[in-house]
Enzyme design. Structure first.
Site, short mmCIF file in Angstrom:
data_model
loop_
_atom_site.label_atom_id
_atom_site.label_comp_id
_atom_site.label_asym_id
_atom_site.label_seq_id
_atom_site.Cartn_x
_atom_site.Cartn_y
_atom_site.Cartn_z
N SER A 169 37.45 41.17 37.81
CA SER A 169 38.37 40.35 37.01
C SER A 169 39.35 41.17 36.17
CB SER A 169 37.58 39.44 36.07
OG SER A 169 36.80 40.22 35.19
N ASP A 179 39.68 36.16 26.18
CA ASP A 179 38.44 35.36 26.17
C ASP A 179 37.30 36.32 25.86
OD1 ASP A 179 37.69 36.64 28.54
OD2 ASP A 179 38.12 34.92 29.83
N HIS A 201 37.58 39.38 28.43
CA HIS A 201 38.80 39.96 28.97
C HIS A 201 39.88 40.19 27.93
CE1 HIS A 201 36.82 37.67 32.28
NE2 HIS A 201 36.99 38.82 32.88
#
Ligand SMILES: *[C@@H]1O[C@H](CO)[C@@H](O)[C@H](O)[C@H]1NC(C)=O
Length: 356
Positions: A40, A331, A334
């Site tokens: 990610s 978040d 991240h």
């Protein structure tokens, strides 16, 4: 005043040349394409169409991306692969291979095979049913076939040889797998043994990439993962301290990856692998947020900032911050786009400059 005029003129001439270089795009590109593998940290939307719970193709993700579009990047805007591509004179946003709105014409100058939630270890990608690293390589082979059909074999091979390859993965192997899954820890023994296992898998991955024609490779280090808001807030203390144990594992693992990079450069003919380690710079930002213009580091922008990511970070949550630029993290797992920009700038200057 009169003396300053020539300087000013020269400066504006330089600026014009500089802007011209920026606008001519392709001709200023330092590499023909940027090709991205990993998790990610660099996914651009490959998880959108697969059956996993780990997605981010909805608001408020992407709210600061061009057009306010939630692409499936795990941030409010762009991710490091995008910034690095731009720094190399390529496009400012590298598209996801599985995104049907792009074609081989787009992918010819850059493509992302990364999948959020994946790891070096097959068991890691199984946790959230995401794309395992070996399958990212399968997609890359598929891409090569399409690229040869599109550019012709000679031009395609030239592109594949000269392209910059970014590999950014590893955090999930620890946070999603080893530390949470008793089966992995009983199977691989101590954390040091698991690190060695992962380094072996990283070796295999880069060697396979080399076998498929890659030569300029950036192997990413992992971040101070004990300082991710999810880990800091795990015991329910909003804004708790970094988990030193996790940071130490990241440091130790990064040291082993650095050693691997030396061995790969000695072993694989024609390869140039660079270790791109964001650890120190991200820790510097986390420990001195105000120096970088950040106001919040222990909690993230989205929702309560303590534990939400993916579906729990959604547009119905009233607590999401209004200015993500004040936050190090978007978040609970991240970085914000601004942090991604700072880390990318650091990595380009300190690690990738030799490819420029
Ligand atoms: C991971 O899974 C793939 C596909 O089943 C397999 O080819 C590969 O050997 C596996 N890797 C390891 C280290 O077990």
């Amino acid at each position: 005043m009169a003396q300053q005029t020539p300087t000013l003129l020269l400066f504006s001439l330089q600026l014009t040349i500089f802007l011209t270089i920026i606008h001519t795009g392709e001709s200023s590109a330092k590499v023909p394409a940027v090709i991205v593998f990993g998790d990610s940290t660099v996914d651009a939307g490959n998880n959108n169409g697969i059956s996993t719970m780990l997605k981010s193709n909805f608001m408020p993700y992407g709210r600061d991306f061009e057009g306010g579009k939630p692409t499936g990047r795990f941030s409010n805007g762009r991710v490091p692969g995008d910034f690095i591509s731009e720094a190399f004179g390529c496009k400012p946003a590298v598209p996801a291979y599985l995104d049907a709105s792009f074609t081989i014409k787009d992918f010819a100058t850059g493509v992302v095979f990364a999948s959020a939630g994946t790891g070096y270890d097959n068991a890691t990608s199984d946790v959230l049913s995401v794309i395992p690293l070996w399958k990212e390589l399968d997609y890359f082979k598929d891409y090569q076939t399409k690229l040869r059909a599109y550019l012709g074999p000679q031009k395609a091979d030239e592109t594949l040889t000269e392209a910059l390859y970014l590999v950014s993965v590893g955090t999930n192997d620890f946070l999603e797998n080893y530390f949470l899954n008793p089966r992995s820890s009983s199977r691989f023994g101590t954390i040091a043994q698991y690190e060695d296992h992962l380094v072996g898998l990283a070796d295999k991955f880069v060697s396979e990439l080399h076998g498929l024609g890659a030569r300029k490779i950036s192997l990413g280090g992992i971040p101070p993962m004990g300082c991710l808001p999810l880990e800091r807030n795990r015991n329910g203390l909003r804004g708790g301290a970094c988990v030193e144990e996790y940071n130490n594992v990241a440091k130790e693992f990064n040291g082993k990856l650095a050693g691997l990079v030396v061995r790969l450069n000695n072993r694989l003919p024609g390869i140039k692998v660079v270790f791109s380690n964001p650890y120190d710079e991200l820790l510097n930002i986390i420990q001195n947020p105000s120096q970088f213009g950040f106001e919040n580091v222990a909690v993230s922008c989205c929702a309560s900032g303590m534990f939400e990511m993916g579906y729990m970070c959604n547009r119905f949550n009233p607590f999401t911050c209004t200015d993500a630029n004040k936050y190090v993290f978007w978040d609970s797992f991240h970085p914000t786009e601004r942090t991604n920009a700072l880390l990318s700038e650091y990595v380009v200057k300190d690690c990738l400059a030799q490819f420029l």
